[in-house]
Design an enzyme around this catalytic site. Structure first.
Site, PDB file in Angstrom:
ATOM      1  N   HIS A 112       0.847  -1.198   0.000  1.00  0.00           N
ATOM      2  CA  HIS A 112       0.000   0.000   0.000  1.00  0.00           C
ATOM      3  C   HIS A 112       0.880   1.245   0.000  1.00  0.00           C
ATOM      4  O   HIS A 112       1.702   1.441   0.886  1.00  0.00           O
ATOM      5  CB  HIS A 112      -0.898   0.016   1.241  1.00  0.00           C
ATOM      6  CG  HIS A 112      -2.031  -0.957   1.168  1.00  0.00           C
ATOM      7  ND1 HIS A 112      -3.109  -0.921   2.033  1.00  0.00           N
ATOM      8  CD2 HIS A 112      -2.282  -1.985   0.317  1.00  0.00           C
ATOM      9  CE1 HIS A 112      -3.956  -1.885   1.738  1.00  0.00           C
ATOM     10  NE2 HIS A 112      -3.471  -2.547   0.693  1.00  0.00           N
ATOM     11  N   TYR A 148      -9.535   4.993   7.448  1.00  0.00           N
ATOM     12  CA  TYR A 148      -9.793   5.329   8.847  1.00  0.00           C
ATOM     13  C   TYR A 148     -10.867   6.408   8.862  1.00  0.00           C
ATOM     14  O   TYR A 148     -10.696   7.469   8.239  1.00  0.00           O
ATOM     15  CB  TYR A 148      -8.528   5.872   9.508  1.00  0.00           C
ATOM     16  CG  TYR A 148      -7.438   4.854   9.731  1.00  0.00           C
ATOM     17  CD1 TYR A 148      -7.300   4.231  10.968  1.00  0.00           C
ATOM     18  CD2 TYR A 148      -6.528   4.533   8.732  1.00  0.00           C
ATOM     19  CE1 TYR A 148      -6.282   3.302  11.189  1.00  0.00           C
ATOM     20  CE2 TYR A 148      -5.509   3.617   8.940  1.00  0.00           C
ATOM     21  CZ  TYR A 148      -5.390   3.005  10.178  1.00  0.00           C
ATOM     22  OH  TYR A 148      -4.390   2.090  10.397  1.00  0.00           O
ATOM     23  N   PRO A 181      -4.347  -0.164  18.630  1.00  0.00           N
ATOM     24  CA  PRO A 181      -4.101  -0.618  17.259  1.00  0.00           C
ATOM     25  C   PRO A 181      -4.267   0.477  16.209  1.00  0.00           C
ATOM     26  O   PRO A 181      -3.976   0.243  15.044  1.00  0.00           O
ATOM     27  CB  PRO A 181      -5.150  -1.718  17.065  1.00  0.00           C
ATOM     28  CG  PRO A 181      -6.243  -1.372  18.033  1.00  0.00           C
ATOM     29  CD  PRO A 181      -5.565  -0.758  19.218  1.00  0.00           C
ATOM     30  N   LYS A 236       0.997  -0.186  15.085  1.00  0.00           N
ATOM     31  CA  LYS A 236       2.368  -0.215  15.567  1.00  0.00           C
ATOM     32  C   LYS A 236       2.722  -1.420  16.437  1.00  0.00           C
ATOM     33  O   LYS A 236       3.896  -1.624  16.748  1.00  0.00           O
ATOM     34  CB  LYS A 236       2.686   1.067  16.354  1.00  0.00           C
ATOM     35  CG  LYS A 236       2.661   2.319  15.508  1.00  0.00           C
ATOM     36  CD  LYS A 236       3.669   2.225  14.381  1.00  0.00           C
ATOM     37  CE  LYS A 236       3.515   3.337  13.374  1.00  0.00           C
ATOM     38  NZ  LYS A 236       4.083   3.002  12.069  1.00  0.00           N
ATOM     39  N   TYR A 269       3.500   6.722  10.030  1.00  0.00           N
ATOM     40  CA  TYR A 269       2.722   5.539   9.673  1.00  0.00           C
ATOM     41  C   TYR A 269       3.585   4.497   8.972  1.00  0.00           C
ATOM     42  O   TYR A 269       3.460   3.289   9.260  1.00  0.00           O
ATOM     43  CB  TYR A 269       1.543   5.921   8.782  1.00  0.00           C
ATOM     44  CG  TYR A 269       0.481   4.851   8.685  1.00  0.00           C
ATOM     45  CD1 TYR A 269      -0.518   4.741   9.643  1.00  0.00           C
ATOM     46  CD2 TYR A 269       0.479   3.929   7.640  1.00  0.00           C
ATOM     47  CE1 TYR A 269      -1.488   3.755   9.567  1.00  0.00           C
ATOM     48  CE2 TYR A 269      -0.483   2.940   7.554  1.00  0.00           C
ATOM     49  CZ  TYR A 269      -1.464   2.844   8.521  1.00  0.00           C
ATOM     50  OH  TYR A 269      -2.414   1.850   8.452  1.00  0.00           O
TER      51      TYR A 269
END
Length: 389
Positions: A72, A200, A292, A296, A384
């Site tokens: 991704h 998200y 979550p 990480k 990220y």
């Protein structure tokens, strides 16, 4: 029995450490409380930083990952009114790979078995001894028979509830913790994901996440109270609530189907300091937990293993204790940065019932800043995809 490094726990942290040590010529034995089938039955997330992928390459356990993992380059952040795709690759030159933690564990187990390395499953009453001296050892039982494993070092990769941290003398460790008043209700279903990248979502009804395990298996989450009863959630109720929390165009594209797994995961932030006690070293969930939200948990465990494996190899190959002496400080610096990012994402995206009107406006302003600022998006992307080791 005797080995150089005794590893407690055969989750991905313990297995990865064992394989990296083996590739460097360092002998190790893994002691696991549960059965192999139980370990493989645990369903966890699977967004892998490039650093973890590189470690799996080094451990010679990445062939299937490169065939089946989904790379991704971006991720979406959504509110009811807006959607933003953050192009992580354009901003950082890096990407993440979606590949289930269960599959990482399976691949590492297969690599360990192919190498002929010893893993003792179904052990009981494991206890580390004399790790503050020169000759540490583990005692445990197999089928009711007492066993002893002498070693040079003990690696506690046995999770939050594991014996290694619990065996520390009172007062030797300082803990930091934040427990959140909600959890994630997750559903795994054999349906195509609504998007080829993660979404998200922030909404007045609470957080939602659209994720996947493959192009045909999806993983969805919605925020629920910490004390929620999972029995109250039928599949139909879950899909209805998920769609209410997504932008309309995303909600319309959700393919529903029967769940093959449904669970509620509590959210907490936790760190134990230090991560070294003489010849006992903590790694992964034994030392820290993150919500979550920032993806990480597994990646932090890999970060610890990176530092610890290199320190142990340095000890045996170069007769230097520098890496071991600095292990805790190096690991914790990265741990706290990941804790900060995971806390920030959790605060940004979730609904907090105790938040007043001022706090709600701040949350909306934080989201607007992320949506409108390339600098904010670059900071998000850097964290990220994973900060450097």
């Amino acid at each position: 029995m005797r080995t150089q490094v005794a590893i407690v726990g055969s989750g991905p942290a313990g297995l990865l450490l064992g394989q990296l040590l083996h590739e460097a010529g360092v002998d190790n034995v893994i002691v696991e409380r549960k059965s192999k089938e139980y370990v493989l039955g645990r369903i966890r997330a699977g967004v892998l930083e490039q650093g973890l992928v590189d470690l799996l390459d080094e451990a010679k356990a990445s062939d299937r990952l490169h065939r089946e993992g989904l790379v991704h380059h971006g991720v979406e952040i959504a509110s009811i009114e807006r959607r933003l795709r953050i192009d992580m690759h354009a901003l950082t030159g890096k990407a993440v790979t979606v590949y289930g933690q269960t599959e990482v564990t399976r691949d590492l187990m297969a690599a360990r078995e192919a190498s002929g390395l010893k893993t003792l499953y179904d052990t009981e009453n494991a206890v580390p001894h004399d790790y503050d001296g020169e000759k540490p050892y583990l005692t445990f039982e197999v089928d009711g028979e007492a066993r002893r494993l002498d070693c040079d070092f003990i690696a506690g990769c046995d999770g939050y509830h594991g014996i290694c941290r619990q065996s520390l003398p009172e007062g030797s460790s300082r803990t930091f913790e934040r427990v959140y008043p909600f959890g994630w209700l997750g559903v795994l279903a054999d349906v195509p994901p609504v998007s080829h990248e993660l979404i998200y979502a922030q909404s007045p009804r609470g957080f939602a996440l659209c994720s996947m395990r493959s192009t045909t298996r999806s993983r969805y989450y919605v925020q629920v109270p910490a004390d929620e009863d999972i029995a109250a959630w039928s599949d139909e109720a879950f899909w209805d609530e998920l769609r209410r929390r997504l932008p309309p165009d995303v909600a319309e594209g959700v393919t529903t189907g029967p769940s093959i797994e449904k669970s509620i995961a509590p959210l907490r932030s936790f760190v134990a300091e230090p991560m070294r006690f003489g010849r006992l070293f903590l790694a992964g969930d034994a030392a820290h937990i993150v919500p979550p939200t920032g993806a990480k948990g597994l990646n932090l465990a890999a970060s610890d293993v990176n530092y610890l494996s290199k320190a142990l190899v340095e000890h045996y190959h170069e007769r230097s204790s520098s890496g071991l002496d600095h292990y805790s400080d190096r690991a914790l610096r990265r741990v706290w940065k990941a804790e900060r990012f995971s806390w920030w994402m959790t605060s940004l995206l979730h609904r907090f019932d105790q938040t007043d009107a001022f706090g709600e406006r701040l949350q909306l302003a934080e989201m607007a800043y992320l949506m409108d600022s390339e600098a904010a998006q670059a900071s998000f992307a850097e964290n990220y995809v994973g900060l450097p080791y």
